[in-house]
Scaffold this motif. Structure first.
Motif, PDB file in Angstrom:
ATOM      1  N   ASP A 210       1.275  -6.400 -13.029  1.00  0.00           N
ATOM      2  CA  ASP A 210       2.543  -5.789 -13.434  1.00  0.00           C
ATOM      3  C   ASP A 210       2.628  -5.817 -14.953  1.00  0.00           C
ATOM      4  N   ARG A 211       2.368  -4.710 -15.607  1.00  0.00           N
ATOM      5  CA  ARG A 211       2.149  -4.707 -17.042  1.00  0.00           C
ATOM      6  C   ARG A 211       2.941  -3.656 -17.810  1.00  0.00           C
ATOM      7  N   HIS A 212       3.888  -2.995 -17.151  1.00  0.00           N
ATOM      8  CA  HIS A 212       4.625  -1.920 -17.818  1.00  0.00           C
ATOM      9  C   HIS A 212       6.131  -2.179 -17.796  1.00  0.00           C
ATOM     10  N   PRO A 213       6.896  -1.485 -18.623  1.00  0.00           N
ATOM     11  CA  PRO A 213       8.326  -1.759 -18.777  1.00  0.00           C
ATOM     12  C   PRO A 213       9.153  -1.492 -17.515  1.00  0.00           C
ATOM     13  N   LYS A 214      10.288  -2.189 -17.454  1.00  0.00           N
ATOM     14  CA  LYS A 214      11.269  -2.018 -16.389  1.00  0.00           C
ATOM     15  C   LYS A 214      12.575  -1.573 -17.049  1.00  0.00           C
ATOM     16  N   ILE A 215      12.931  -0.322 -16.852  1.00  0.00           N
ATOM     17  CA  ILE A 215      14.088   0.283 -17.507  1.00  0.00           C
ATOM     18  C   ILE A 215      15.272   0.272 -16.534  1.00  0.00           C
ATOM     19  N   GLY A 216      16.406  -0.247 -16.969  1.00  0.00           N
ATOM     20  CA  GLY A 216      17.579  -0.336 -16.104  1.00  0.00           C
ATOM     21  C   GLY A 216      18.273   1.000 -15.903  1.00  0.00           C
ATOM     22  N   LYS A 217      19.458   0.945 -15.320  1.00  0.00           N
ATOM     23  CA  LYS A 217      20.225   2.154 -15.032  1.00  0.00           C
ATOM     24  C   LYS A 217      20.966   2.637 -16.278  1.00  0.00           C
ATOM     25  N   GLY A 218      21.093   3.963 -16.387  1.00  0.00           N
ATOM     26  CA  GLY A 218      21.908   4.544 -17.439  1.00  0.00           C
ATOM     27  C   GLY A 218      21.383   4.341 -18.846  1.00  0.00           C
ATOM     28  N   VAL A 219      20.077   4.142 -18.988  1.00  0.00           N
ATOM     29  CA  VAL A 219      19.475   3.895 -20.307  1.00  0.00           C
ATOM     30  C   VAL A 219      19.119   5.219 -20.981  1.00  0.00           C
ATOM     31  N   PHE A 220      19.334   5.285 -22.280  1.00  0.00           N
ATOM     32  CA  PHE A 220      18.920   6.437 -23.083  1.00  0.00           C
ATOM     33  C   PHE A 220      17.782   5.995 -24.000  1.00  0.00           C
ATOM     34  N   ILE A 221      16.674   6.753 -24.006  1.00  0.00           N
ATOM     35  CA  ILE A 221      15.520   6.431 -24.842  1.00  0.00           C
ATOM     36  C   ILE A 221      15.244   7.605 -25.769  1.00  0.00           C
ATOM     37  N   GLY A 222      15.321   7.354 -27.066  1.00  0.00           N
ATOM     38  CA  GLY A 222      15.181   8.407 -28.061  1.00  0.00           C
ATOM     39  C   GLY A 222      13.743   8.841 -28.278  1.00  0.00           C
ATOM     40  N   ALA A 223      13.586   9.945 -28.979  1.00  0.00           N
ATOM     41  CA  ALA A 223      12.270  10.557 -29.194  1.00  0.00           C
ATOM     42  C   ALA A 223      11.332   9.606 -29.931  1.00  0.00           C
ATOM     43  N   VAL A 226       8.584   3.631 -28.305  1.00  0.00           N
ATOM     44  CA  VAL A 226       7.457   3.005 -27.617  1.00  0.00           C
ATOM     45  C   VAL A 226       7.925   1.665 -27.046  1.00  0.00           C
ATOM     46  N   ILE A 227       7.809   1.506 -25.739  1.00  0.00           N
ATOM     47  CA  ILE A 227       8.187   0.260 -25.074  1.00  0.00           C
ATOM     48  C   ILE A 227       6.937  -0.259 -24.387  1.00  0.00           C
ATOM     49  N   LEU A 228       6.514  -1.471 -24.751  1.00  0.00           N
ATOM     50  CA  LEU A 228       5.223  -1.980 -24.320  1.00  0.00           C
ATOM     51  C   LEU A 228       5.339  -3.284 -23.544  1.00  0.00           C
ATOM     52  N   GLY A 229       4.563  -3.371 -22.483  1.00  0.00           N
ATOM     53  CA  GLY A 229       4.485  -4.601 -21.711  1.00  0.00           C
ATOM     54  C   GLY A 229       5.522  -4.672 -20.607  1.00  0.00           C
ATOM     55  N   ASN A 230       5.451  -5.724 -19.830  1.00  0.00           N
ATOM     56  CA  ASN A 230       6.372  -5.940 -18.709  1.00  0.00           C
ATOM     57  C   ASN A 230       7.678  -6.528 -19.231  1.00  0.00           C
ATOM     58  N   VAL A 231       8.404  -5.707 -20.003  1.00  0.00           N
ATOM     59  CA  VAL A 231       9.676  -6.129 -20.587  1.00  0.00           C
ATOM     60  C   VAL A 231      10.815  -5.350 -19.932  1.00  0.00           C
ATOM     61  N   LYS A 232      11.958  -5.965 -19.906  1.00  0.00           N
ATOM     62  CA  LYS A 232      13.125  -5.349 -19.262  1.00  0.00           C
ATOM     63  C   LYS A 232      14.054  -4.762 -20.311  1.00  0.00           C
ATOM     64  N   VAL A 233      14.521  -3.548 -20.034  1.00  0.00           N
ATOM     65  CA  VAL A 233      15.586  -2.939 -20.823  1.00  0.00           C
ATOM     66  C   VAL A 233      16.818  -2.882 -19.928  1.00  0.00           C
ATOM     67  N   GLY A 234      17.862  -3.583 -20.318  1.00  0.00           N
ATOM     68  CA  GLY A 234      19.037  -3.724 -19.473  1.00  0.00           C
ATOM     69  C   GLY A 234      19.825  -2.446 -19.288  1.00  0.00           C
ATOM     70  N   ASP A 235      20.691  -2.450 -18.277  1.00  0.00           N
ATOM     71  CA  ASP A 235      21.503  -1.285 -17.942  1.00  0.00           C
ATOM     72  C   ASP A 235      22.331  -0.814 -19.131  1.00  0.00           C
ATOM     73  N   ASP A 236      22.454   0.510 -19.241  1.00  0.00           N
ATOM     74  CA  ASP A 236      23.339   1.165 -20.213  1.00  0.00           C
ATOM     75  C   ASP A 236      22.980   0.865 -21.675  1.00  0.00           C
ATOM     76  N   SER A 237      21.735   0.510 -21.917  1.00  0.00           N
ATOM     77  CA  SER A 237      21.291   0.289 -23.287  1.00  0.00           C
ATOM     78  C   SER A 237      20.755   1.586 -23.888  1.00  0.00           C
ATOM     79  N   LYS A 238      20.534   1.558 -25.197  1.00  0.00           N
ATOM     80  CA  LYS A 238      19.993   2.716 -25.903  1.00  0.00           C
ATOM     81  C   LYS A 238      18.828   2.261 -26.775  1.00  0.00           C
ATOM     82  N   ILE A 239      17.740   3.014 -26.701  1.00  0.00           N
ATOM     83  CA  ILE A 239      16.565   2.752 -27.527  1.00  0.00           C
ATOM     84  C   ILE A 239      16.477   3.850 -28.572  1.00  0.00           C
ATOM     85  N   GLY A 240      16.513   3.470 -29.833  1.00  0.00           N
ATOM     86  CA  GLY A 240      16.524   4.452 -30.910  1.00  0.00           C
ATOM     87  C   GLY A 240      15.202   5.178 -31.058  1.00  0.00           C
ATOM     88  N   SER A 241      15.248   6.324 -31.696  1.00  0.00           N
ATOM     89  CA  SER A 241      14.042   7.124 -31.929  1.00  0.00           C
ATOM     90  C   SER A 241      13.015   6.320 -32.722  1.00  0.00           C
TER      91      SER A 241
END
Length: 276
Positions: A210-223, A226-241
């Protein structure tokens, strides 16, 4: 007729009689698409053949979508008629049907450039790439790995979107522009997420498991994020460009920079409002 309205919570809202509700919503969306295309068929003669072959010649949305995807993905090995038959079989599965309908409605609601359902259905390669993945994922889960990987390869060539068929993507996914998106085998994306072009959900060097990201619900990921590894992005978060994320992002946070720094979304919104 008025356009159908999507509901929150991962798709098209399923009360007690799920199949009946799904059929009603699907019917309304399909009717809307046909009405939009019928107007184009009459007003733009150069596109009349295209409009007829892709939409007006088909009785159901599954048949039409299968035809569109098959024409985009066909090659000398698998011609369009065979691919269309395969796509129809999978798109008629209830769960897959819920997924693609939610994706279509999500794109209509969230993309300000999408003013008609038919625009997304006919032209948006992000929508086409996600539906190709959904078919490949279903085949992958059935043990038809070679065929699933073939569809991944053709989708990468046709749409410039490379999603491993093992990746799990929730309902209501909007993949805007889509070019350059990459998702690894063990990536997971929750319901109602939005993602712009050149996003990578990749590994961090771990060879197996298990080596890839886990993206929660309602997440926005900008252009370019890059998200690397088995890391969690919590619900309703935003990842900047162009952010580079290698650590967990808590729910309702913003991650920006290289390497990414985290800020509570509420605090950032207050700062922005105070400067207006």
């Amino acid at each position: 007729m008025s356009a159908p309205v999507a509901t929150s919570g991962g798709g098209v809202g399923m009360p007690a009689r799920q199949e009946e509700v799904l059929a009603t919503v699907a019917s309304r969306v399909w009717t809307t698409i046909r009405e939009e295309v019928q107007r184009d068929y009459q007003s733009e003669p150069l596109l009349s053949g295209f409009m007829f072959s892709t939409i007006l010649a088909h009785d159901t949305m599954e048949e039409s979508l299968a035809f569109i995807l098959a024409k985009k993905l066909e090659n000398a090995v698998l011609p369009a008629p065979k691919l269309s038959q395969l796509f129809q079989e999978v798109l008629r599965l209830e769960e897959v049907r819920k997924d693609y309908l939610a994706d279509l409605m999500a794109t209509y609601e969230r993309d300000p450039a999408c003013r008609r359902y038919s625009s997304c259905f006919l032209y948006y390669k992000g929508f086409h790439a996600i539906q190709t993945h959904r078919v490949a994922h279903a085949l992958y889960n059935q043990g038809r790995t070679s065929l699933a990987l073939f569809l991944q390869s053709r989708s990468s060539e046709a749409f410039h979107v490379d999603i491993h068929p093992g990746a799990r993507i929730g309902r209501g996914m909007m993949l805007d522009h889509a070019t350059g998106v990459v998702m690894g085998e063990t990536a997971v994306v929750g319901d109602n997420c939005s993602m712009l072009h050149s996003v990578t959900l990749g590994g961090s060097g771990k060879v197996t498991g298990d080596r890839h990201p886990k993206i929660g619900k309602g997440v926005f990921i900008g252009a370019g994020a890059v998200i690397l590894g088995n890391v969690k992005v919590g619900d309703d978060s935003k990842i900047g460009s162009c952010a580079v994320v290698t650590k967990e992002v808590p729910a309702k946070h913003v991650a920006v920079g290289m390497p990414a720094k985290m800020f509570p979304l509420r605090r950032l919104e207050k700062r922005i409002k105070s400067k207006l």
